[in-house]
Design a protein around this motif. Sequence first.
Motif, short mmCIF file in Angstrom:
data_model
loop_
_atom_site.label_atom_id
_atom_site.label_comp_id
_atom_site.label_asym_id
_atom_site.label_seq_id
_atom_site.Cartn_x
_atom_site.Cartn_y
_atom_site.Cartn_z
N THR A 54 0.80 -1.22 0.00
CA THR A 54 0.00 0.00 0.00
C THR A 54 0.84 1.27 0.00
OG1 THR A 54 -0.13 -0.06 2.42
CG2 THR A 54 -1.92 -1.12 1.19
N LEU A 55 2.16 1.16 0.04
CA LEU A 55 3.02 2.35 0.12
C LEU A 55 4.12 2.31 -0.93
CD1 LEU A 55 3.92 4.96 1.56
CD2 LEU A 55 5.26 3.52 3.09
N THR A 56 4.14 3.33 -1.77
CA THR A 56 5.22 3.50 -2.74
C THR A 56 5.74 4.92 -2.61
OG1 THR A 56 3.68 4.16 -4.46
CG2 THR A 56 4.30 1.84 -4.40
N LEU A 57 7.03 5.11 -2.94
CA LEU A 57 7.64 6.43 -2.91
C LEU A 57 8.07 6.81 -4.32
CD1 LEU A 57 9.93 6.08 0.23
CD2 LEU A 57 7.64 7.06 0.10
N ALA A 58 7.90 8.08 -4.66
CA ALA A 58 8.34 8.58 -5.96
C ALA A 58 9.86 8.75 -5.94
CB ALA A 58 7.66 9.91 -6.26
N ASP A 59 10.46 8.71 -7.10
CA ASP A 59 11.92 8.83 -7.20
C ASP A 59 12.44 10.12 -6.58
OD1 ASP A 59 12.05 6.38 -8.47
OD2 ASP A 59 12.02 7.26 -10.48
N TRP A 60 11.72 11.23 -6.72
CA TRP A 60 12.18 12.51 -6.23
C TRP A 60 12.22 12.58 -4.70
CZ3 TRP A 60 9.12 15.23 -2.96
CH2 TRP A 60 7.75 14.98 -2.99
N GLU A 61 11.54 11.67 -4.02
CA GLU A 61 11.49 11.70 -2.55
C GLU A 61 12.79 11.23 -1.90
OE1 GLU A 61 7.64 10.46 -0.77
OE2 GLU A 61 7.10 10.03 -2.85
N LEU A 62 13.60 10.49 -2.64
CA LEU A 62 14.88 10.00 -2.14
C LEU A 62 16.02 10.54 -3.00
CD1 LEU A 62 13.99 6.25 -1.54
CD2 LEU A 62 14.42 7.96 0.21
N SER A 63 17.09 10.98 -2.36
CA SER A 63 18.26 11.41 -3.11
C SER A 63 19.51 11.00 -2.35
CB SER A 63 18.25 12.92 -3.34
OG SER A 63 18.30 13.61 -2.11
N GLU A 64 20.59 10.84 -3.08
CA GLU A 64 21.86 10.47 -2.47
C GLU A 64 22.92 11.44 -2.93
OE1 GLU A 64 23.00 7.15 -5.83
OE2 GLU A 64 22.33 6.49 -3.87
N GLN A 65 23.87 11.69 -2.04
CA GLN A 65 24.97 12.59 -2.37
C GLN A 65 26.25 11.96 -1.83
OE1 GLN A 65 24.58 16.53 -0.79
NE2 GLN A 65 26.55 17.17 -1.53
N PHE A 66 27.27 11.90 -2.66
CA PHE A 66 28.55 11.34 -2.26
C PHE A 66 29.47 12.47 -1.85
CE2 PHE A 66 26.50 8.41 -5.09
CZ PHE A 66 26.70 7.18 -4.47
N THR A 67 30.07 12.33 -0.66
CA THR A 67 30.94 13.37 -0.12
C THR A 67 32.21 12.75 0.43
OG1 THR A 67 29.90 13.22 2.05
CG2 THR A 67 28.99 14.84 0.52
N ARG A 68 33.15 13.60 0.78
CA ARG A 68 34.37 13.12 1.42
C ARG A 68 34.06 12.78 2.87
NH1 ARG A 68 38.76 17.32 -1.03
NH2 ARG A 68 38.70 16.46 -3.13
N ALA A 69 34.54 11.64 3.30
CA ALA A 69 34.31 11.21 4.67
C ALA A 69 35.10 12.11 5.62
CB ALA A 69 34.75 9.76 4.85
N GLN A 70 34.57 12.32 6.81
CA GLN A 70 35.25 13.12 7.81
C GLN A 70 35.86 12.21 8.86
OE1 GLN A 70 33.20 16.44 9.27
NE2 GLN A 70 32.50 17.09 7.27
N GLY A 71 36.89 12.69 9.50
CA GLY A 71 37.52 11.94 10.57
C GLY A 71 38.67 11.11 10.07
N PRO A 72 39.27 10.32 10.96
CA PRO A 72 40.44 9.52 10.59
C PRO A 72 40.06 8.39 9.63
CG PRO A 72 39.71 8.94 12.79
CD PRO A 72 38.87 10.12 12.34
N GLY A 73 41.04 7.98 8.87
CA GLY A 73 40.79 6.90 7.93
C GLY A 73 42.07 6.53 7.21
N GLY A 74 41.91 5.83 6.12
CA GLY A 74 43.06 5.38 5.33
C GLY A 74 43.66 6.48 4.50
N GLN A 75 44.59 6.09 3.65
CA GLN A 75 45.33 7.02 2.82
C GLN A 75 44.44 7.88 1.93
OE1 GLN A 75 48.24 4.45 1.10
NE2 GLN A 75 49.62 6.15 0.74
N ASN A 76 43.40 7.31 1.37
CA ASN A 76 42.57 8.04 0.40
C ASN A 76 41.34 8.70 0.99
OD1 ASN A 76 44.17 7.48 -1.82
ND2 ASN A 76 43.16 5.53 -2.19
#
Length: 72
Positions: free
Chosen positions: A7-29
């Motif tokens: 009984t529940l569907t979501l339209a494509d515009w209701e969800l979005s994704e964004q790729f960003t640089r991770a914050q905090g400690p981590g590996g070389q890249n």
Amino acid sequence: MLRITNTLTLADWELSEQFTRAQGPGGQNVNKVSTAVELRFEAERSPHLPAPVKARLRRLAGRRWTSDGAIV
């Protein structure tokens, strides 16, 4: 359209994704490449959710609820 239940569907515009640089400690890249993903759901603007569900989502989301009614 994304089907959540029978009984529940979501339209494509209701969800979005964004790729960003991770914050905090981590590996070389970690500070050179986009390694974090931010998912945004336009909960308040969604025509598919009833008002009581939106109110519950807002309460559960806490700080993740933005001023424009999205969950990040």
